[in-house]
Design a protein around this motif. Structure first.
Motif, PDB file in Angstrom:
ATOM      1  N   PHE A 210       0.867  -1.173   0.000  1.00 51.89           N
ATOM      2  CA  PHE A 210       0.000   0.000   0.000  1.00 51.89           C
ATOM      3  C   PHE A 210       0.907   1.227   0.000  1.00 51.89           C
ATOM      4  O   PHE A 210       1.689   1.429   0.929  1.00 51.89           O
ATOM      5  N   GLN A 211       0.813   1.979  -1.082  1.00 61.08           N
ATOM      6  CA  GLN A 211       1.723   3.090  -1.326  1.00 61.08           C
ATOM      7  C   GLN A 211       0.970   4.415  -1.236  1.00 61.08           C
ATOM      8  O   GLN A 211      -0.031   4.621  -1.923  1.00 61.08           O
ATOM      9  N   VAL A 212       1.457   5.312  -0.382  1.00 67.50           N
ATOM     10  CA  VAL A 212       0.954   6.683  -0.341  1.00 67.50           C
ATOM     11  C   VAL A 212       1.637   7.455  -1.469  1.00 67.50           C
ATOM     12  O   VAL A 212       2.866   7.456  -1.574  1.00 67.50           O
ATOM     13  N   LEU A 213       0.851   8.066  -2.336  1.00 71.10           N
ATOM     14  CA  LEU A 213       1.411   8.751  -3.497  1.00 71.10           C
ATOM     15  C   LEU A 213       2.047  10.070  -3.081  1.00 71.10           C
ATOM     16  O   LEU A 213       1.405  10.928  -2.469  1.00 71.10           O
ATOM     17  N   ALA A 214       3.329  10.235  -3.403  1.00 70.11           N
ATOM     18  CA  ALA A 214       4.058  11.458  -3.062  1.00 70.11           C
ATOM     19  C   ALA A 214       5.286  11.547  -3.945  1.00 70.11           C
ATOM     20  O   ALA A 214       5.953  10.536  -4.192  1.00 70.11           O
ATOM     21  N   VAL A 409       3.574   2.171   3.032  1.00 69.11           N
ATOM     22  CA  VAL A 409       3.099   2.283   4.413  1.00 69.11           C
ATOM     23  C   VAL A 409       2.453   0.998   4.916  1.00 69.11           C
ATOM     24  O   VAL A 409       2.173   0.859   6.106  1.00 69.11           O
ATOM     25  N   GLY A 410       2.195   0.054   4.011  1.00 78.86           N
ATOM     26  CA  GLY A 410       1.596  -1.210   4.413  1.00 78.86           C
ATOM     27  C   GLY A 410       1.953  -2.297   3.437  1.00 78.86           C
ATOM     28  O   GLY A 410       2.248  -2.030   2.265  1.00 78.86           O
ATOM     29  N   HIS A 411       1.955  -3.548   3.927  1.00 83.61           N
ATOM     30  CA  HIS A 411       2.311  -4.675   3.067  1.00 83.61           C
ATOM     31  C   HIS A 411       1.565  -5.899   3.578  1.00 83.61           C
ATOM     32  O   HIS A 411       1.574  -6.172   4.790  1.00 83.61           O
ATOM     33  N   VAL A 412       0.902  -6.622   2.688  1.00 84.54           N
ATOM     34  CA  VAL A 412       0.212  -7.858   3.069  1.00 84.54           C
ATOM     35  C   VAL A 412       0.816  -9.016   2.280  1.00 84.54           C
ATOM     36  O   VAL A 412       1.107  -8.887   1.098  1.00 84.54           O
ATOM     37  N   GLY A 440      -0.595 -16.028   7.017  1.00 82.90           N
ATOM     38  CA  GLY A 440      -0.579 -14.730   6.358  1.00 82.90           C
ATOM     39  C   GLY A 440       0.131 -13.737   7.249  1.00 82.90           C
ATOM     40  O   GLY A 440       0.220 -13.925   8.468  1.00 82.90           O
ATOM     41  N   CYS A 441       0.675 -12.691   6.667  1.00 84.99           N
ATOM     42  CA  CYS A 441       1.415 -11.666   7.412  1.00 84.99           C
ATOM     43  C   CYS A 441       0.990 -10.307   6.888  1.00 84.99           C
ATOM     44  O   CYS A 441       0.925 -10.095   5.672  1.00 84.99           O
ATOM     45  N   TYR A 442       0.725  -9.359   7.807  1.00 85.84           N
ATOM     46  CA  TYR A 442       0.133  -8.085   7.403  1.00 85.84           C
ATOM     47  C   TYR A 442       0.754  -6.957   8.232  1.00 85.84           C
ATOM     48  O   TYR A 442       0.539  -6.876   9.446  1.00 85.84           O
ATOM     49  N   GLY A 443       1.557  -6.101   7.592  1.00 88.46           N
ATOM     50  CA  GLY A 443       2.265  -5.059   8.325  1.00 88.46           C
ATOM     51  C   GLY A 443       1.853  -3.656   7.918  1.00 88.46           C
ATOM     52  O   GLY A 443       1.518  -3.400   6.760  1.00 88.46           O
ATOM     53  N   ILE A 444       1.870  -2.753   8.888  1.00 88.27           N
ATOM     54  CA  ILE A 444       1.639  -1.321   8.638  1.00 88.27           C
ATOM     55  C   ILE A 444       2.698  -0.532   9.403  1.00 88.27           C
ATOM     56  O   ILE A 444       2.907  -0.762  10.600  1.00 88.27           O
ATOM     57  N   GLY A 445       3.370   0.376   8.714  1.00 91.76           N
ATOM     58  CA  GLY A 445       4.333   1.262   9.358  1.00 91.76           C
ATOM     59  C   GLY A 445       3.617   2.432   9.999  1.00 91.76           C
ATOM     60  O   GLY A 445       3.361   3.447   9.344  1.00 91.76           O
ATOM     61  N   VAL A 446       3.274   2.310  11.278  1.00 90.62           N
ATOM     62  CA  VAL A 446       2.467   3.326  11.959  1.00 90.62           C
ATOM     63  C   VAL A 446       3.207   4.664  12.004  1.00 90.62           C
ATOM     64  O   VAL A 446       2.655   5.707  11.641  1.00 90.62           O
TER      65      VAL A 446
END
Length: 565
Positions: A210-214, A409-412, A440-446
């Motif tokens: 999951f990519q924040v566009l910048a 910012v996130g990866h599943v 399954g593995c699900y990460g978010i960079g808080v």
């Protein structure tokens, strides 16, 4: 919150190594303070924002049925040896030794720990599926920490791990987490894309980032201008051209290029388009060197190359000594013409359809002009070896690709049985048979989300927070309140009213002049500003402005109440 009772220290100057907007603004607002390389203290202001993100993440994970746990950040070496990652994970793994000589690491991720927990806690298929998550500090010993909390060594992460009896159940949870992530980033007010991605060091069968566009993003993502297709550039398929290769029309000719090694230098020297050149890269294969050939205006995609059967699961450039030993030529002059039969020649689809091309001459200081496949150079086989470029046809058949920058910012991941097999994590199925679990593995960079939001939402004056992430929703700025009792009383009254309604409101009661006061509030990015002044009260109005707007509005109390109903 009354600002006179809050710790807010803003600064104008920032260190020269603050290269990107989020790093500069987080330092200027005082959200973070550097302790050491890649290590930051979060101030009360920064922590308010971080907690907002954490709350949204926790609410949506709970809504999706995940169960919160908290695992140790310090992990024993023995667990990592079971999965053979103690050495494979590389230099990012911070290894430590206790007073008894036992070895540990500071957890960069928690696959081993959660799998150990699961193999001891889960015994029956009736306990599945289950999804455990935590929000916890991680540490990865970045070789060059930079960009503030964007690439820090210590960071706050939400990591979740699900366990299943079969792949169908895993796929359902994967899609559930995919949807959950979409809700999280939408609630946080971010512009983002979910893209197909490589599984990397974590491993597994499928993954999405999951990519924040910048514009400042480190990652390049490719997306269709006519569909929902999106993928990390490393994963995006470059479709093979539909045109046939023209018949040779030129004679093979070796030309002297004494100082010209790069495609740009050679194409300029010989006055040819880089697309009419072939670039040859020699890499280490399973059984000697392997030649990878792409068109001169394209780049090798190392992730794709690593999947070739001839390579050992990674794409590593051959060293100059080995290249000279096999070809007799230094890098910069390597080409496919006349390579030894022991070297497989793998050609990208786009490079395979050009004729009469320029390539290295396999003799120092020379290149070939008028080279052709089959006639002059062999092809072992063709493959998709290159990074896609803007204008390529979309792999899903709809539209063409555009390239944008993104911040992950996130990866599943669908891990499958990888960790369960390595660590013997199984349950009994309905027939009483032991079955290794699917994971399954699900990460978010808080903490990274905070920086990514700033990269996407700022201007010359400072941060422009999306409302769900803002430290406060509204700031009240009284002008000359110390000398004007009516201004002071009206500001207090408005503060109490909004607070009673549950609106997160900040009262700037520091007694600053309007200029510095407004500058601070714009810098820290409060979405709504209400100015209480003697002139406004005389007219029966307040001065109101949204952070992203450039003009003020004079509005009455009734209208103001409706804004924050």
């Amino acid at each position: 919150m009354r600002l006179s009772r809050f710790h807010l220290v803003t600064v104008k100057e920032v260190p020269a190594d603050a290269e990107i907007a989020s790093h500069r603004l987080m330092l200027r607002t005082g959200m973070i303070r550097k302790l050491a390389a890649g290590l930051y203290t979060w101030s009360p202001l920064g922590l308010r924002v971080l907690s907002k993100v954490e709350t949204v993440v926790r609410e949506e994970m709970n809504r999706a049925g995940a169960l919160e746990v908290l695992m140790p950040s310090i992990q024993p070496k023995e667990l990592w040896e079971e999965t053979e990652r103690w050495e494979k994970f590389g230099g990012q793994l911070l290894k430590i030794t206790d007073r008894k000589g036992a070895e540990y690491c500071y957890g960069p991720t928690h696959e081993e720990v959660i799998t150990d927990f699961a193999r001891n806690e889960l015994k029956s298929y009736k306990q599945l599926p289950v999804n455990f998550y935590q929000i916890q500090t991680k540490f990865r010993d970045e070789i060059r920490p930079r960009f503030g909390v964007m690439r820090a060594r210590e960071f706050l992460m939400k990591d979740a791990y699900s366990f299943h009896l079969d792949t169908e159940c895993l796929a359902r949870e994967y899609h559930s987490m995919y949807d959950t992530y979409g809700r999280i980033f939408t609630r946080l007010g971010l512009r983002f894309r979910a893209v197909q991605a490589d599984t990397g060091a974590i491993g597994g069968n499928a993954s999405h980032e999951f990519q924040v566009l910048a514009d400042s993003g480190e990652d390049a993502i490719a997306f269709s201008d006519a569909s929902d297709y999106a993928a990390n550039v490393e994963m995006a398929e470059a479709l093979a051209p539909t045109v046939q290769r023209p018949a040779p029309s030129a004679t093979l000719e070796r030309v002297v290029t004494p100082q010209q090694k790069t495609i740009d230098e050679v194409s300029a020297f010989l006055d040819v388009n880089p697309a009419q050149c072939v670039k040859t890269i020699l890499v280490r294969g399973r059984e000697g060197l392997v030649a990878l050939c792409v068109r001169g205006d394209h780049e090798i995609n190392e992730v794709k190359a690593a999947r070739l059967a001839e390579l050992p699961g990674e794409s590593v450039l051959a060293d100059e000594t080995a290249i000279v030993q096999v070809t007799g030529t230094r890098p910069g002059f390597i080409g496919p013409v006349g390579l030894p039969d022991s070297v497989p020649v793998i050609v990208d689809h786009s490079a395979a359809v050009i004729a009469d091309f320029v390539c290295g001459g396999n003799l120092d200081g020379t290149h070939y002009r008028g080279a052709n496949w089959e006639r002059d150079a062999r092809i072992t086989h063709m493959a998709d070896l290159r990074k896609v470029v803007e204008g390529d046809p979309s792999p899903d058949g709809h539209g063409t690709l555009k390239i944008a920058r993104g911040i992950e910012v996130g990866h599943v991941f669908q891990l499958g049985p990888k960790y369960a097999q390595a660590m013997g994590a199984s349950v009994l199925d309905a027939a009483g048979k032991a079955v290794q679990m699917q994971m399954g593995c699900y990460g978010i960079g808080v903490s990274r989300i905070v920086a990514a939001a700033i990269e996407q939402n700022h201007d010359a004056a400072g941060i422009i927070w999306p409302e769900p992430m803002a430290p406060w929703r509204v700031v009240i700025c009284p002008i000359n309140a110390a000398q004007n009792a009516q201004v002071r009383e009206e500001a207090e009254k408005l503060y109490e009213e909004l607070s009673a309604r549950g609106v997160e409101v900040l009262l700037d009661d520091r007694g600053l002049r309007p200029g510095p006061m407004f500058a601070d509030m714009e810098l820290i990015g409060i979405p709504h500003r209400i100015v209480v002044s003697e002139r406004g009260l005389t007219a029966g109005t307040f001065e109101y402005r949204r952070r992203h707007e450039s003009t003020n509005q004079a509005i009455g109390r009734d209208q103001l109440s409706k804004l924050f109903a």
